[in-house]
Design an enzyme around this catalytic site. Structure first.
Site, PDB file in Angstrom:
ATOM      1  CB  CYS A   1      -7.086  -7.500   1.488  1.00 30.92           C
ATOM      2  SG  CYS A   1      -5.630  -6.554   1.055  1.00 30.92           S
TER       3      CYS A   1
ATOM      4  CB  VAL B   1      -0.938   0.001   1.238  1.00 31.46           C
ATOM      5  CG1 VAL B   1      -1.696   1.308   1.331  1.00 31.46           C
ATOM      6  CG2 VAL B   1      -1.901  -1.167   1.173  1.00 31.46           C
TER       7      VAL B   1
HETATM    8  C1  UGA Z   1      -8.795  -6.585  -2.275  1.00 31.94           C
HETATM    9  C2  UGA Z   1      -9.875  -5.647  -2.827  1.00 31.94           C
HETATM   10  O1  UGA Z   1     -10.336  -6.114  -4.102  1.00 31.94           O
HETATM   11  C3  UGA Z   1      -9.341  -4.224  -2.967  1.00 31.94           C
HETATM   12  O2  UGA Z   1     -10.383  -3.347  -3.394  1.00 31.94           O
HETATM   13  C4  UGA Z   1      -8.786  -3.773  -1.610  1.00 31.94           C
HETATM   14  O3  UGA Z   1      -8.227  -2.473  -1.683  1.00 31.94           O
HETATM   15  C5  UGA Z   1      -7.723  -4.743  -1.152  1.00 31.94           C
HETATM   16  O4  UGA Z   1      -8.286  -6.063  -1.037  1.00 31.94           O
HETATM   17  C6  UGA Z   1      -7.202  -4.291   0.193  1.00 31.94           C
HETATM   18  O5  UGA Z   1      -7.966  -4.303   1.153  1.00 31.94           O
HETATM   19  O6  UGA Z   1      -6.072  -3.813   0.276  1.00 31.94           O
HETATM   20  P1  UGA Z   1      -6.710  -7.920  -3.320  1.00 31.94           P
HETATM   21  O7  UGA Z   1      -6.548  -8.549  -1.971  1.00 31.94           O
HETATM   22  O8  UGA Z   1      -5.521  -7.392  -4.012  1.00 31.94           O
HETATM   23  O9  UGA Z   1      -7.750  -6.689  -3.244  1.00 31.94           O
HETATM   24  O10 UGA Z   1      -7.331  -9.053  -4.224  1.00 31.94           O
HETATM   25  P2  UGA Z   1      -8.648  -9.286  -5.092  1.00 31.94           P
HETATM   26  O11 UGA Z   1      -8.393  -9.016  -6.509  1.00 31.94           O
HETATM   27  O12 UGA Z   1      -9.806  -8.604  -4.493  1.00 31.94           O
HETATM   28  O13 UGA Z   1      -8.798 -10.874  -4.930  1.00 31.94           O
HETATM   29  C7  UGA Z   1      -8.923 -11.457  -3.626  1.00 31.94           C
HETATM   30  C8  UGA Z   1      -9.003 -12.948  -3.705  1.00 31.94           C
HETATM   31  O14 UGA Z   1     -10.262 -13.351  -4.203  1.00 31.94           O
HETATM   32  C9  UGA Z   1      -7.983 -13.627  -4.612  1.00 31.94           C
HETATM   33  O15 UGA Z   1      -7.480 -14.758  -3.929  1.00 31.94           O
HETATM   34  C10 UGA Z   1      -8.773 -14.030  -5.828  1.00 31.94           C
HETATM   35  O16 UGA Z   1      -8.235 -15.174  -6.468  1.00 31.94           O
HETATM   36  C11 UGA Z   1     -10.120 -14.330  -5.212  1.00 31.94           C
HETATM   37  N1  UGA Z   1     -11.255 -14.182  -6.141  1.00 31.94           N
HETATM   38  C12 UGA Z   1     -11.536 -12.977  -6.696  1.00 31.94           C
HETATM   39  C13 UGA Z   1     -12.076 -15.277  -6.400  1.00 31.94           C
HETATM   40  O17 UGA Z   1     -11.857 -16.399  -5.890  1.00 31.94           O
HETATM   41  N2  UGA Z   1     -13.151 -15.128  -7.230  1.00 31.94           N
HETATM   42  C14 UGA Z   1     -13.450 -13.930  -7.791  1.00 31.94           C
HETATM   43  O18 UGA Z   1     -14.453 -13.856  -8.531  1.00 31.94           O
HETATM   44  C15 UGA Z   1     -12.622 -12.833  -7.526  1.00 31.94           C
END
Ligand code: UGA
Length: 450
Positions: free
Chosen positions: A279, A11
């Protein structure tokens, strides 16, 4: 404006580099001296797309600097962004000791008024405690501290893009002047008044996202509520996938049609191994903890967390069913990072899968474009292969755990000839079941007709 950033993790580093790119003078610090030395020497301690470009521009323009001396960083900015970690405690509650430590440092080191902004994800009401600590530890009562909350909504892997193209900038403030200062900080981004280095088609001028001014408590809650809702969506899709498997429907068809309703939306309905990262898993726990501490029952969130944990059991059930005996079997694990385009393995479902495979005596061959060095530190007994085809050589099964493009593009016809057995268990639903069948594979995925 002169800005300080405390904490150079995902971040802080993205925030500092992007704010410098937007035209501000930014000084960053971190308690990890090695990390700062690496940054001072022109290195980058993490993999994040486009960050190298933005860091180089900031350094080149002499608007971005790094110091191991927190005092220097605190005195060097009128506005201080706190971007330190808030890891989960055993109980799920967020550990705010790093925030507390920084608050005391700011109070001691400041020689002029500061606007102190919490950017780390924190439970509601942290702002109140932050203000209290700043006042209590200040040695000079004439120095005024204002506190604000400015939660980040950056996704790892697309954090730089997200920073320059925010859907919304949320600022929780107590005084109007703090909102005005924050608007000024974000003005170049909101008005596109800089030469945007990263756009991927998102650069056309025009309305770029809302600037929302709220109370500090609301801003803190917006972050928790947003992340938890997204996690809830993923778990919902995963339960739908389980039902699809039982009754013979296809989760992709179901979620695609659901998502066309704008009230639902297509994103974050991808079924598979579930969510990981630093997160969602910790934020969901912290939010459950917060709700319990104020006497509110948040059972739906507990269910979402439970469903997510069970995804690991679900993939292992599929592995057991297909492989029968695990001991001595060669398993290629494709993907170790918690998602594509990052080297972050914190709370990665893939690592939990690897741990369970090793426990059962399987020989694990891992491959990941960026996360192998970090995974190696946790599981030195795994063999690591930069080339996924090497990981697949003589494998009894391939397990897909992360949705990297390189894995989407695997030539399974070629890989099938190298594997000991043509078996793919796809935790991210990357391939067409029909195509895999045509290639002679036994193919298992989540919620789709195999
Ligand atoms: C997440 C949020 O999307 C951000 O908006 C936020 O700022 C961030 O946390 C944070 O709090 O700092 P991030 O942890 O980078 O971002 O990852 P995401 O892209 O949200 O994915 C999270 C997890 O969900 C991953 O393991 C991904 O593989 C999984 N996922 C995502 C699924 O299993 N299915 C989906 O449809 C989408």
């Amino acid at each position: 404006m002169r800005l300080s950033v405390i904490g150079c993790g995902y971040v802080g580093l993205v925030t500092g580099a992007c704010l410098a790119e937007a035209g501000h003078d930014v000084i960053c610090t971190d308690i990890d001296g090695e990390r700062i030395a690496q940054l001072q020497a022109g290195g980058i301690p993490i993999y994040e797309r486009h960050l190298d470009q933005v860091l180089a521009a900031g350094r080149g323009a002499k608007r971005l600097s790094f110091t191991p001396d927190a005092g220097e960083a605190i005195r060097g900015g009128d506005v201080i962004f706190i971007c330190v970690g808030t890891p989960p405690k055993e109980s799920g509650e967020a550990d705010l000791s790093a925030i507390d430590h920084v608050a005391r440092q700011i109070a001691r080191e400041a020689r002029s008024p500061k606007l102190v902004i919490e950017k780390s994800t924190v439970p509601a009401r942290t702002g109140v405690e932050l203000r209290r600590a700043l006042t209590a530890y200040s040695r000079n009562s004439a120095i005024q501290f204002r506190v604000a909350s400015n939660p980040e909504f950056l996704r790892e892997g697309t954090a730089v893009l997200d920073f320059f193209h925010p859907d919304r900038v949320v600022v929780g403030v107590e005084e109007e002047i703090s909102a005005a200062e924050l608007r000024e900080i974000y003005r170049p981004i909101l008005e596109r008044k800089f030469n945007c280095p990263v756009h991927e088609g998102k650069c056309p001028p025009g309305a770029e996202g809302a600037f929302l001014v709220t109370t500090i408590n609301s801003a803190e809650l917006i972050k928790h509520a947003s992340n938890s809702f997204l996690a809830l969506k993923i778990s919902y899709a995963n339960v739908i996938a389980d039902i699809c498997e039982k009754i013979g429907a296809d989760v992709e068809e179901v979620t695609q049609a659901m998502g066309l309703d704008p009230r639902i939306g297509t994103q974050f309905l991808k079924a598979g191994l579930g969510f990981g990262g630093f997160c969602f898993p910790k934020d969901i726990q912290a939010f459950i903890h917060l709700s319990e501490s104020v006497g509110v029952n948040f059972d739906i969130l507990k269910a979402a967390e439970r469903v997510n944990k069970q995804r690991i059991d679900r993939i292992l059930e599929k592995v057991h069913k297909a492989l029968w005996v695990m001991k001595g079997k060669h398993v290629a694990v494709l993907g170790l990072a918690f998602k594509a385009n990052t080297d972050d393995i914190r709370f990665a479902p893939a690592l939990e899968v690897v741990r369970r495979l090793l426990e059962e005596g399987a020989k694990v061959h891992g491959s990941d474009p960026e996360a192998m060095p970090r995974a190696k530190a946790v599981f030195p007994q795994v063999s690591y292969h930069a080339d996924p085809y090497e990981a697949l050589q003589d494998a009894d099964a391939a397990l897909v755990c992360t949705e990297w493009d390189v894995f989407r593009q695997i030539d399974w016809e070629r890989a099938g000839k190298q594997m000991a057995r043509k078996l793919v268990i796809d935790g991210r639903n990357l391939y067409s079941p029909r195509r895999m069948r045509e290639l002679g594979f036994e193919y298992h995925c989540f919620g789709r007709m195999e």
